[in-house]
Design a protein around this motif. Structure first.
Motif, PDB file in Angstrom:
ATOM      1  N   HIS A   1       0.851  -1.199   0.000  1.00 34.01           N
ATOM      2  CA  HIS A   1       0.000   0.000   0.000  1.00 34.01           C
ATOM      3  C   HIS A   1       0.888   1.251   0.000  1.00 34.01           C
ATOM      4  CE1 HIS A   1      -3.814   2.203   1.500  1.00 34.01           C
ATOM      5  NE2 HIS A   1      -2.911   3.105   1.168  1.00 34.01           N
TER       6      HIS A   1
ATOM      7  N   HIS B   1       1.784   5.214  -2.193  1.00 27.02           N
ATOM      8  CA  HIS B   1       1.347   6.243  -3.154  1.00 27.02           C
ATOM      9  C   HIS B   1       2.627   6.854  -3.708  1.00 27.02           C
ATOM     10  CE1 HIS B   1      -2.863   6.155  -1.747  1.00 27.02           C
ATOM     11  NE2 HIS B   1      -2.325   5.925  -0.558  1.00 27.02           N
TER      12      HIS B   1
ATOM     13  N   LYS C   1      -9.893   0.384  -6.321  1.00 19.39           N
ATOM     14  CA  LYS C   1      -9.766   0.842  -4.943  1.00 19.39           C
ATOM     15  C   LYS C   1     -10.960   1.701  -4.582  1.00 19.39           C
ATOM     16  CE  LYS C   1      -7.200   2.984  -1.283  1.00 19.39           C
ATOM     17  NZ  LYS C   1      -6.111   3.870  -0.892  1.00 19.39           N
TER      18      LYS C   1
ATOM     19  N   HIS D   1      -5.746  -0.176   6.143  1.00 16.96           N
ATOM     20  CA  HIS D   1      -5.726   0.523   7.441  1.00 16.96           C
ATOM     21  C   HIS D   1      -6.459  -0.310   8.501  1.00 16.96           C
ATOM     22  CE1 HIS D   1      -4.377   3.562   4.728  1.00 16.96           C
ATOM     23  NE2 HIS D   1      -5.576   3.766   4.235  1.00 16.96           N
TER      24      HIS D   1
ATOM     25  N   ASP E   1       1.602   2.670   3.484  1.00 20.00           N
ATOM     26  CA  ASP E   1       0.973   3.941   3.102  1.00 20.00           C
ATOM     27  C   ASP E   1       2.063   4.971   2.784  1.00 20.00           C
ATOM     28  OD1 ASP E   1      -1.246   5.367   2.368  1.00 20.00           O
ATOM     29  OD2 ASP E   1      -1.847   5.945   4.394  1.00 20.00           O
TER      30      ASP E   1
HETATM   31 ZN   LIG Z   1      -3.178   5.195   1.206  1.00 23.65          ZN
END
Ligand SMILES: [Zn+2]
Length: 282
Positions: free
Chosen positions: A6, A8, A114, A176, A242
């Motif tokens: 996960h 970005h 997503k 999460h 993340d």
């Molecule tokens: Zn994220």
């Protein structure tokens, strides 16, 4: 080989605003090359992006082979208008628009869908879950449409009831999953979904002074307790940091997440393999 389940790639862990500005007028290709080089230098051979609104992850997927990275992306997050997701996504008002949106993502090379089910946590307000929740028949319908197009569904979701609703609707992974309760474990086991807890998105903020350390510790502890039990009972848990989020750098964030999971006695191998297996274009 390490897995980042996960991330970005568009963001840098320092400033969301600056990261978006960098690509707003067109993808900064040199930046994406540099980010992928960092990822590869950390021994990461698999990267599942959470998507963005400027096609940066779609571009990263095209060039990731040069860095030996197996790259997966939803292209952008799909979120209901007015719900969380505009940071990295595109919105839909109804199921017809949702279907059109994921067909567009498909045409742009998406590997999966997503969805955002619930909002982010308000770290200034005890970690309260913000915004409305996308659930019920509409969520089930969205999962069905996605599956019908050959896509697995990655779900951004926090809060015990919201996690249960997402799993009941048939999502393939919970991203999460802060503020869980012990009952979510049964839902994971019944559906076979993967949990990508992104622990460091909270853990790395404990001692920064920007938010109450107490709040951050409480959020982390509440997740840690359920995670440890979930792992002991066989729930596949994958490592995703993340990275790109504040205080979670590309590459380093992945290592941070692996260290936090190891500290809980969690080996993410089974979860990582499940993610690689399920979140790909059929
Ligand atoms: Zn994220």
């Amino acid at each position: 080989m390490k897995y980042e389940c996960h991330g970005h790639i568009i963001a840098d862990g320092v400033s969301y605003q600056e990261a978006m500005a960098r690509h707003k007028g067109g993808i900064d290709a040199a930046y994406v090359h540099k980010a992928l080089k960092t990822v590869a230098a950390h021994g990461i051979g698999f990267y599942r992006d959470g998507g963005d609104k400027y096609m940066v992850s779609a571009f990263a997927k095209k060039i990731a082979g040069e860095y030996g990275v197996d790259y997966r992306t939803p292209v952008f997050i799909s979120h209901k208008a007015g719900y969380y997701g505009s940071m990295y996504g595109r919105s839909f008002e109804n199921m017809r628009e949702f279907h059109a949106l994921i067909l567009e993502a498909k045409a742009q090379g998406a590997d999966f869908v997503k969805l955002t089910v619930s909002g982010m946590l308000d770290f200034d307000d005890g970690g309260r879950i913000m915004g409305p929740v996308f659930s019920g028949p509409e969520l089930r319908e969205a999962v069905k449409i996605s599956n019908g197009e050959g896509f697995s569904v990655m779900a951004h979701v926090n809060g015990a009831d919201n996690i249960k609703a997402a799993l009941e609707a048939g999502v393939d992974s919970v991203e999460h999953g802060f503020w869980p309760d012990g009952d979510v474990i049964d839902y994971f086991l019944q559906t076979g979904a993967v949990w990508v807890p992104t622990c460091v998105a909270v853990y790395n903020l404990i001692d920064t002074g920007r938010y109450s350390g107490d709040t951050m510790r409480k959020i982390h502890e509440a997740q840690r307790r359920v995670l440890a039990e979930a792992y002991a009972r066989g729930v596949p848990i994958a490592s995703g940091s993340d990275c790109g989020a504040w205080m979670v750098r590309q590459g380093q964030g992945t290592d941070d997440e692996l260290a936090v999971l190891a500290g809980m006695g969690i080996d993410p191998e089974k979860g990582n393999r499940a993610v690689a297996e399920r979140f790909r274009r059929l």
